[in-house]
Design a protein around this motif. Structure first.
Motif, short mmCIF file in Angstrom:
data_model
loop_
_atom_site.label_atom_id
_atom_site.label_comp_id
_atom_site.label_asym_id
_atom_site.label_seq_id
_atom_site.Cartn_x
_atom_site.Cartn_y
_atom_site.Cartn_z
N ASN A 1 0.86 -1.18 0.00
CA ASN A 1 0.00 0.00 0.00
C ASN A 1 0.90 1.23 0.00
O ASN A 1 1.55 1.54 1.00
N LEU A 2 0.96 1.94 -1.13
CA LEU A 2 1.87 3.08 -1.24
C LEU A 2 1.56 4.16 -0.22
O LEU A 2 2.46 4.87 0.23
N ALA A 3 0.30 4.31 0.15
CA ALA A 3 -0.08 5.34 1.12
C ALA A 3 0.57 5.09 2.48
O ALA A 3 0.78 6.03 3.26
N GLU A 4 0.92 3.83 2.78
CA GLU A 4 1.48 3.49 4.09
C GLU A 4 3.00 3.62 4.13
O GLU A 4 3.59 3.53 5.21
N ILE A 5 3.65 3.82 2.97
CA ILE A 5 5.11 3.89 2.95
C ILE A 5 5.61 5.19 2.34
O ILE A 5 6.74 5.27 1.85
N GLY A 6 4.78 6.22 2.35
CA GLY A 6 5.23 7.52 1.86
C GLY A 6 4.92 7.80 0.40
O GLY A 6 5.38 8.81 -0.14
N GLY A 7 4.18 6.92 -0.26
CA GLY A 7 3.75 7.20 -1.63
C GLY A 7 4.72 6.80 -2.72
O GLY A 7 4.49 7.13 -3.89
N GLN A 8 5.79 6.09 -2.38
CA GLN A 8 6.76 5.72 -3.42
C GLN A 8 7.43 4.40 -3.10
O GLN A 8 7.80 4.14 -1.96
N LEU A 9 7.57 3.56 -4.12
CA LEU A 9 8.28 2.29 -3.99
C LEU A 9 9.22 2.15 -5.18
O LEU A 9 8.82 2.32 -6.32
#
Length: 249
Positions: A104-112
């Motif tokens: 979930n990108l929202a849970e890790i700062g929006g970036q992978l």
């Protein structure tokens, strides 16, 4: 940026696939050729670009597609949309055995940031780009780790890894690993490539000439069996082309 909110189910153990459930008008984007099945009501279309920027013109789409060419991926992504009235499902799997990692990108700062061949699919609204290592030396020695994919948004993305997958949390720490064993890392992690050691270790150690170095605070996903390593083992034990079979005189 507002990604579609999709539900999902990871199916299987050692050879996993992901089943994504879409509400009416919801969509998911995927690499070409990874779809396994889809239910009635799901329509798909191959498009140039990820569709994250609805106002993007043709030149912008061509530029984005050009960046994907650098990673060795297709110019196009497939968009799957639920055009029916109720919930419908579509499933995806990678072309080799391994695990599907939901993030979930929202849970890790929006970036992978992930290896260029690990991206499987993502909720519509996710931006799929590239991240080049800043040091030119990585281009000569980095191999798999030189060009990485960058996934940005606030929804679910799914990446694929070979073998067993481990998620490690770094707290202002340093981690060194084989470049092929790196799957992905979150914001807050600095990535670099360095020589693995002395000349003798590089030539005879069997661990490769370079290693990836990750430092900072964030999440790192590691795979135990990268596809390149699996392919090397298969080729090493395959019969030589044109060789004689046993029993021939």
């Amino acid at each position: 940026m507002q990604s579609h909110e999709v539900d999902y189910n990871i199916i299987g153990h050692d050879m996993q696939m992901v089943e994504v459930e879409l509400d009416p008008a919801e969509a998911v984007i995927a690499e070409a050729g990874v779809m396994t099945y889809m239910e009635q009501g799901i329509a798909f279309e191959t498009r140039m670009g990820d569709g994250a920027d609805a106002d993007q013109g043709m030149m912008g789409k061509l530029f984005s597609a050009g960046k994907r060419m650098i990673t060795g991926e297709s110019l196009f992504l497939t968009h799957f949309t639920n055009e029916g009235e109720g919930k419908q499902k579509v499933a995806f799997a990678a072309p080799y055995p391994g695990s599907v990692i939901p993030v979930n990108l929202a849970e890790i700062g929006g970036q992978l940031t992930c290896q260029k061949d690990s991206f499987l699919c993502a909720a519509r609204g996710t931006k799929v780009g590239i991240a080049l290592n800043k040091r030119i030396g990585s281009g000569f020695f980095g191999g798999e780790g030189f060009i990485l994919q960058k996934l940005e948004g606030d929804g679910m993305v799914f990446v694929h890894a070979g073998g067993t997958v481990m998620r490690k949390e770094l707290n202002n720490e340093i981690l060194r690993l084989d470049t092929g064993c790196l799957v992905a890392f979150s914001q807050g992690i600095e990535y670099d490539i360095a020589l693995s050691g002395g000349l003798k270790s590089m030539l005879f150690g069997g661990e490769g000439m370079v290693m990836a170095t990750l430092s900072g605070t964030g999440s790192v996903w590691i795979q135990s069996l990268p596809f390149s390593r699996l392919a090397d083992r298969i080729l090493a034990h395959a019969p030589n082309a044109g060789g004689s079979s046993k029993g021939e005189s």
